[in-house]
Design an enzyme around this catalytic site. Sequence first.
Site, short mmCIF file in Angstrom:
data_model
loop_
_atom_site.label_atom_id
_atom_site.label_comp_id
_atom_site.label_asym_id
_atom_site.label_seq_id
_atom_site.Cartn_x
_atom_site.Cartn_y
_atom_site.Cartn_z
N LEU A 141 0.84 -1.21 0.00
CA LEU A 141 0.00 0.00 0.00
C LEU A 141 0.86 1.25 0.00
O LEU A 141 1.94 1.27 0.59
CB LEU A 141 -0.89 0.02 1.25
CG LEU A 141 -1.91 -1.11 1.39
CD1 LEU A 141 -2.56 -1.03 2.77
CD2 LEU A 141 -2.97 -1.03 0.30
N ASP A 159 2.45 -6.01 2.89
CA ASP A 159 2.86 -5.02 3.89
C ASP A 159 3.28 -5.64 5.22
O ASP A 159 3.50 -4.92 6.20
CB ASP A 159 1.70 -4.04 4.14
CG ASP A 159 1.40 -3.18 2.91
OD1 ASP A 159 2.22 -2.31 2.60
OD2 ASP A 159 0.36 -3.41 2.27
N GLU A 195 4.79 -3.49 13.25
CA GLU A 195 4.33 -2.67 14.37
C GLU A 195 2.81 -2.46 14.35
O GLU A 195 2.19 -2.33 15.41
CB GLU A 195 5.03 -1.30 14.34
CG GLU A 195 4.63 -0.42 15.52
CD GLU A 195 5.28 0.95 15.47
OE1 GLU A 195 5.91 1.30 16.47
OE2 GLU A 195 5.15 1.66 14.47
N ASP A 196 2.23 -2.44 13.16
CA ASP A 196 0.79 -2.15 13.08
C ASP A 196 -0.08 -3.27 13.61
O ASP A 196 -1.27 -3.07 13.85
CB ASP A 196 0.41 -1.83 11.62
CG ASP A 196 0.96 -0.49 11.18
OD1 ASP A 196 0.94 0.45 11.99
OD2 ASP A 196 1.44 -0.40 10.03
N ARG A 228 -4.74 -5.58 5.17
CA ARG A 228 -3.76 -5.88 6.21
C ARG A 228 -4.36 -6.66 7.39
O ARG A 228 -3.63 -7.04 8.31
CB ARG A 228 -3.12 -4.58 6.71
CG ARG A 228 -2.38 -3.83 5.61
CD ARG A 228 -1.40 -2.83 6.16
NE ARG A 228 -0.36 -3.47 6.94
CZ ARG A 228 0.48 -2.81 7.72
NH1 ARG A 228 0.40 -1.50 7.82
NH2 ARG A 228 1.41 -3.46 8.42
N ARG A 256 -6.47 5.33 9.51
CA ARG A 256 -6.38 3.91 9.84
C ARG A 256 -6.85 3.58 11.26
O ARG A 256 -6.96 2.42 11.62
CB ARG A 256 -4.92 3.45 9.70
CG ARG A 256 -4.32 3.62 8.31
CD ARG A 256 -4.80 2.56 7.35
NE ARG A 256 -4.17 2.66 6.04
CZ ARG A 256 -2.99 2.14 5.72
NH1 ARG A 256 -2.28 1.48 6.62
NH2 ARG A 256 -2.52 2.27 4.50
N HIS A 301 0.11 7.99 9.64
CA HIS A 301 0.04 7.54 11.03
C HIS A 301 0.54 8.63 11.96
O HIS A 301 1.39 9.44 11.58
CB HIS A 301 0.92 6.30 11.23
CG HIS A 301 0.31 5.02 10.79
ND1 HIS A 301 1.00 4.07 10.05
CD2 HIS A 301 -0.92 4.48 10.98
CE1 HIS A 301 0.23 3.03 9.81
NE2 HIS A 301 -0.95 3.25 10.36
N LEU A 357 6.53 3.05 0.59
CA LEU A 357 5.31 2.42 1.10
C LEU A 357 4.87 3.10 2.40
O LEU A 357 4.22 2.48 3.25
CB LEU A 357 5.57 0.93 1.36
CG LEU A 357 6.05 0.14 0.13
CD1 LEU A 357 6.49 -1.25 0.54
CD2 LEU A 357 4.95 0.07 -0.92
N CYS A 364 7.93 1.22 12.19
CA CYS A 364 7.03 0.23 11.59
C CYS A 364 7.64 -1.15 11.51
O CYS A 364 6.94 -2.15 11.46
CB CYS A 364 6.66 0.63 10.15
SG CYS A 364 6.33 2.37 9.89
#
Length: 260
Positions: free
Chosen positions: A24, A66, A71-72, A91, A137, A168, A249, A255
């Site tokens: 993404l 991704d 971390e996400d 994701r 997000r 973010h 990205l 991240c």
Amino acid sequence: MSNPTYEFTRAITRRPSASIVDGLRAEDIGTPDLDKMLAAHADYVAALKSTGAKVIELNAIEAHPDAVFVEDTTLCLPQGAIMMRPGAPSRMGEVAEMLPTIRDCYDDVREIKGPGHVEGGDILVTGREILVGRSDRTDAKGVADLAEIAAEWGHQLREVFTPPGVLHFKTDCSLMDAETILSTKRLDASGCFEGYRVLHVAEGEEAAANAIRFNNLVLMASGFPRTAEMLDKEGYQVVEISNSECAKLDGGMSCLSLRF
């Protein structure tokens, strides 16, 4: 006393996959070069290990372009881990892929059940509170669900707002130590860091704001000499790592790992 906000014994990373070219991106500034990304990722892992931390290196997942941005998927706290609920539909599957590894590391694992969304890139844990930025997000319901779990573990959570056009919250800020935050001027101008010591990245070097304090080191993207010099003068030990491919990205230093 150790500081759980930047003193860590372990980290989790995931190797970039060949499918990273389909990752993404908010705007297309070019296709990532896998070989360059693998080389930079190896430098990143080596820097984490150089502090004495154990790094769990997970294999690439072709089905999730991704997934390198681990971390996400999870918020790691001293009391336990909270599995996130990403705001990008493509994701969502990354969380299930991460869960077995997190269960091996933590006795207490909770999850954001939904329908709200929250991603780790919007969460900054400081010495006194958890700041969560609302963004494209991360929504109000996701923040509320996270606040409920964090409160059970004795953490105070404060909702803040990510500037328009910024993916973010941590795209524009990072923790340097328990009381010091590195931030862009645009994010600091919102007043969200009142009461903290704030260091501003140099004008035109906004992308340097996404760094990480990991034990004795500050890992930051290379190519931002004035910000690196400022941090050096402030007494931080800076390690610069190429972020040219992750940046395509919308990715940065924070991240690429889960730290606990």
